[in-house]
Design a protein around this motif. Sequence first.
Motif, PDB file in Angstrom:
ATOM      1  N   LYS A 191      -3.343   3.339  -0.858  1.00  0.00           N
ATOM      2  CA  LYS A 191      -3.897   2.719  -2.065  1.00  0.00           C
ATOM      3  C   LYS A 191      -3.133   1.435  -2.384  1.00  0.00           C
ATOM      4  O   LYS A 191      -1.896   1.410  -2.339  1.00  0.00           O
ATOM      5  CB  LYS A 191      -3.819   3.685  -3.242  1.00  0.00           C
ATOM      6  CG  LYS A 191      -4.432   3.152  -4.529  1.00  0.00           C
ATOM      7  CD  LYS A 191      -4.477   4.220  -5.613  1.00  0.00           C
ATOM      8  CE  LYS A 191      -5.507   5.283  -5.307  1.00  0.00           C
ATOM      9  NZ  LYS A 191      -5.708   6.207  -6.450  1.00  0.00           N
ATOM     10  N   GLU A 192      -3.863   0.371  -2.731  1.00  0.00           N
ATOM     11  CA  GLU A 192      -3.218  -0.894  -3.090  1.00  0.00           C
ATOM     12  C   GLU A 192      -2.431  -0.738  -4.386  1.00  0.00           C
ATOM     13  O   GLU A 192      -2.921  -0.173  -5.363  1.00  0.00           O
ATOM     14  CB  GLU A 192      -4.262  -1.994  -3.280  1.00  0.00           C
ATOM     15  CG  GLU A 192      -4.760  -2.628  -1.997  1.00  0.00           C
ATOM     16  CD  GLU A 192      -5.605  -3.862  -2.271  1.00  0.00           C
ATOM     17  OE1 GLU A 192      -5.026  -4.912  -2.594  1.00  0.00           O
ATOM     18  OE2 GLU A 192      -6.838  -3.759  -2.169  1.00  0.00           O
ATOM     19  N   LYS A 248       0.844  -1.188   0.000  1.00  0.00           N
ATOM     20  CA  LYS A 248       0.000   0.000   0.000  1.00  0.00           C
ATOM     21  C   LYS A 248       0.882   1.241   0.000  1.00  0.00           C
ATOM     22  O   LYS A 248       1.826   1.336   0.782  1.00  0.00           O
ATOM     23  CB  LYS A 248      -0.930   0.010   1.214  1.00  0.00           C
ATOM     24  CG  LYS A 248      -2.125  -0.910   1.079  1.00  0.00           C
ATOM     25  CD  LYS A 248      -3.205  -0.579   2.092  1.00  0.00           C
ATOM     26  CE  LYS A 248      -4.494  -1.312   1.772  1.00  0.00           C
ATOM     27  NZ  LYS A 248      -5.576  -0.934   2.711  1.00  0.00           N
TER      28      LYS A 248
END
Length: 310
Positions: free
Chosen positions: A64-65, A60
Amino acid sequence: MRLILLAFLAFALPAFAQEQLSAKAWLENMSQALREKQFKISLIQLQVDSIRPLIYIHGKVEGKEVAFLEHLNGPVKNAVRVGNTVTFIEHDQPAYSMTANRIQGVIPAAFADDVSELEKGYNLVLGGRARIAGRTGQMIRLVPNDEYRYAFQVWVDTDTYLPLRYDMLSQDKQLLEQLLVIELVESKTPAPILEEAYKQEWPPVMSPSEREDGQNWQFNWLPAGFKVIVRDHHRLIGTHEPVEYIALTDGLSNISIYVARSGDAPIPEELMTRDGISMASERVGNLEVVAVGKVPTQTLVRIASGLRLD
């Protein structure tokens, strides 16, 4: 003596807690680990007639991935995911992007999503434990509730809850596909390549193909848990003839449906692939419907013959 007892309890309690986990709970822990953890896995993808070494990195960046998949053999073939955008980088064509919440072709999408959806098509059963990549893995069997899909097995690392091995088995228990982790490294921070991927300006997402009015294909029947995830136009390799394309999945098994006017766009032999993939071709009125996927042939026949145009 008291210190020794406390040390023993600190070790024994987590193991005892794991022994109380159901098969579904193991998969839920795996799903969370695949979404939340920072890790790198080196793995081998084994199919009926091929072996592919891969590297998959996940983490991450700013919440956000971000993920990266690299094929180690043959021409360059990589994929990068930032959030819900996946960009494909291949040696013989410009990079392109599409909307997707997982990189296809490595870990099944259902393993990182709501595992309750799997119960529509599978019975989740605890198996035994095995040593994989120097780690202890708990096996979970996904037994089909019907004859329309194959069985699966996944081994979950008892330390990180990340997957260590994944098998697809035919109805006669033959191995069709296996993903085998040979090294797993967990980290506290995202890998540098993921941080660079997050900053990179990737190509914009491709616009979906324009559909002709009225081309609203529906199915009279689908196996429980299967749903449509893509509808668009394809141009077949070699002939460049247009066909309607529909993609189905239950999260583990994927099916591709191609629809064309009979005689206008003959389906090329290239679609008759191997590695456990079945194929069925049906005439529906003046249409040729071809279904391809890693499911029993009778499943494809029933799906293809039940296609209709609303």
